[in-house]
Every structure is written in C-alpha cells, then in structure tokens.
Design an enzyme around this catalytic site. Sequence first.
Site, short mmCIF file in Angstrom:
data_model
loop_
_atom_site.label_atom_id
_atom_site.label_comp_id
_atom_site.label_asym_id
_atom_site.label_seq_id
_atom_site.Cartn_x
_atom_site.Cartn_y
_atom_site.Cartn_z
N ASP A 181 38.96 71.25 14.68
CA ASP A 181 38.65 70.61 15.97
C ASP A 181 38.52 71.68 17.05
OD1 ASP A 181 38.32 68.93 18.10
OD2 ASP A 181 40.17 67.78 17.77
N GLU A 207 34.67 69.60 14.60
CA GLU A 207 34.66 68.50 15.57
C GLU A 207 34.54 69.02 17.00
OE1 GLU A 207 37.88 65.11 17.04
OE2 GLU A 207 37.82 65.71 14.92
N ASP A 256 35.95 56.20 19.10
CA ASP A 256 37.35 55.80 19.15
C ASP A 256 37.40 54.31 19.45
OD1 ASP A 256 40.01 55.24 20.28
OD2 ASP A 256 40.31 57.41 20.16
N HIS A 283 37.68 58.21 15.38
CA HIS A 283 38.69 59.02 16.05
C HIS A 283 39.91 58.15 16.30
CE1 HIS A 283 40.40 60.77 19.87
NE2 HIS A 283 40.22 61.89 19.20
#
Length: 381
Positions: A181, A207, A256, A283
């Site tokens: 990430d 990410e 998300d 997410h």
Amino acid sequence: MDKIARLETFIVAPRWLFVRIETDDGAVGWGEASLEGHAEAVAGAMEAARDRITGLPAGRIEDIWQLLYRMGFYRGGPVLMSALSGIDQALWDLKGRRLGVPVADLLGGRVRDRLRVYAWIGGDRPGDVAEAAAARREQGFDAVKMNGTEDMDWLDSPAAVDAAVERLETVRATGIDVGIDFHGRVHRPMARQLVHALAPHRPLFVEEVLLSEQPEAIAQITQGTGVPIALGERLYSRWDFRRFFELGAIDIAQPDLSHAGGISECRRIAAMAETYDVAFAPHCPLGPLALAACLQVSAVSPNFVIQEISLGIHYNQADADLLTYVSNPEVLAVTQGSVAALDGPGLGIDIDEARVREAAASPHRWRNPVWRGRDGSLREW
C-alpha cells in the site's frame, strides 16, 4: 407495517460509527458509516437523512438510496456518501433478517462458498514485518498487506526505495503473498521508480500508487508495469470510478462499502468493473458490519479476488478489535487463507447491542497523525 421509525448512530472505539434502524413493528437492521477521522461529520449528516427517511417503507431500499443521493441538492463526497452507506447497509440487513435469508440471496445468490482474505502487518511506519507475517500465518492467513514506505518526500533518497524493496523481500521469503500500500503518500517523481523496483519481487498488488486526483498519471504507471494496480478507497460512487475504468488506470477496484454508497452502490461498481475486466477487492480496514457487508457483495461478484480484514490492525485498540461487538464471532473464522460465506440472515453477523450502547457513552475522537518532513513541510499520511 415496516415503516422506518428510528435511526440511531453510535460512535464507538476504536474509530467506527455504527447505524441502527428500527421499524414501527420492531424490526432492526445494523450498518456501518465509519469515515476514519470524521465520525462527527457523518453523524451530523445523519440528521438530514433522519428527517427524510423517517416514515418511509424500509423495504424500498433503492428508492431510499436515490432519495438520499439526489434530493439533498449537494451529492457525493466522503461525508454524505458514508452516511448513505451506513443507512443502506442497515436497510439490507433489516430486509434479510425479516425474510430470514442472507443479503447475498437477495442480490442473486452467491457464486462462491469461501472468500480469500488478507490482514495488515507493519503499522503506519512498517517494521518487524517478517515476524508479523509469521504471526499472520499462524492465524490462518496466506496473504498480508503492508505500507510500502514511511512518509516520503516528492523526491526522496534512493535509500528509501531500497528499504521498501528489502521489506518486501523479507516478507515474501516467509512464503506469504504481499500487497503493498503506497497509501497515497507517494508522489509521481517517486512512484514509477518504486513500482519498477518492487516489480521483480512480485507483490500481489500495489495500492494507491498515487492519490486518486491523478487518474491520467496512474494510468501511465499501470500501463507501464506488470504489477496489478489497485485503487478506490477515496472514490465514492460509480461516477467516480468511471474515469479510472475508461482510462484503463486500475486492475483492481477497491470501493469501501462504508464510503461508496453501501451494498447497493458497491454491487453496481463491482458489476461495472467486470465489464472492463477489472477485479473487485473491497477496501475495509473498518469494523465488523462493514466487513460483513463486503462479504455479502463479494460472495455474489464473479470478479471478486480478495478481501481486506481488520483483525488486529494497528488502528485498533486493545479493548476494541474487529470481533469486540460481535455476538457470533465464529462466523468470521479464518482458515487456510479464507472465510466462509456468511449464511446467517441479513448481513450474517449479530451485534451485541448492549456493548455498543455502553461503548458509545464514551465516543472516540480518532484522528490520523500529522506528519512533517525534516524541513517542516507536511507529508501525506
């Protein structure tokens, strides 16, 4: 009767906001509207939502979604969409419980029985990653994610790149798969060389290689590497994702479900991603309700690949972890790198309401850290 009679919000440790909807005949559904560092703003947005939906039929989920999205004049963005997300999750939970079936059944039925998951290692400033990866293997995981770098300047030392490569090598040597990430903390002058340096060590994905305000630059990086590029936690609707799909900017979509319109919108985003041959990996460094919502949508999405799970994540506190408020934690057990599809009614998890109400009596005030470089200038967190 199934008209919405009550909408409550609960700001609970470590950094979550739960939503409870009750109808006039006593049916209840739970959702999660957590927006990290901005819980109070989302709770405030719920006031307008409460005025609009009280008295409406709880079963008309799509009509309520459209009402909350379109009828406030201002639309989109993290605060309004997080409020909408929590309400949407709660309405799906309520409907599933009323009918005695999991939400996945209401979305067409699942296409898989188990879902691969990964956990975090290393914290905000990654360290002791090999030991942490070994501990995750003991917990049943076969994949992890870690921050690729600490805070990074627009043009940083080659030593920072070397350190990122060394960490990835160290964890890969344990035999576990690793997502990296960048957390939006890397800018264009460093991002391409970081991805190039990491690629030979075969991360599972990278990410947020750049901040999502840079779709064209992200597309250039994606098209110049064989490493799968993932993004989406700071995109809040199918309209936000459209540009990235059209540009071929991402390989893995990561909406998300507590920020991007809940179950209703993220199911649409997953289907939209499928038309571009883009994978779906929600997410979710959040709480159990957000995770359960993710698992319900992922169970019905053919392009799903892997699910983030916040068990023991560095953001959580000793007294509040993923399973703290769950009465049936066994349904989220990790075995051989995956969890079973949730087959209980609604979202498939049961919330300990008494514990939630007790925790909400002392609401959190979580804020992300503020980082500055050696010259005193702000760094992305």
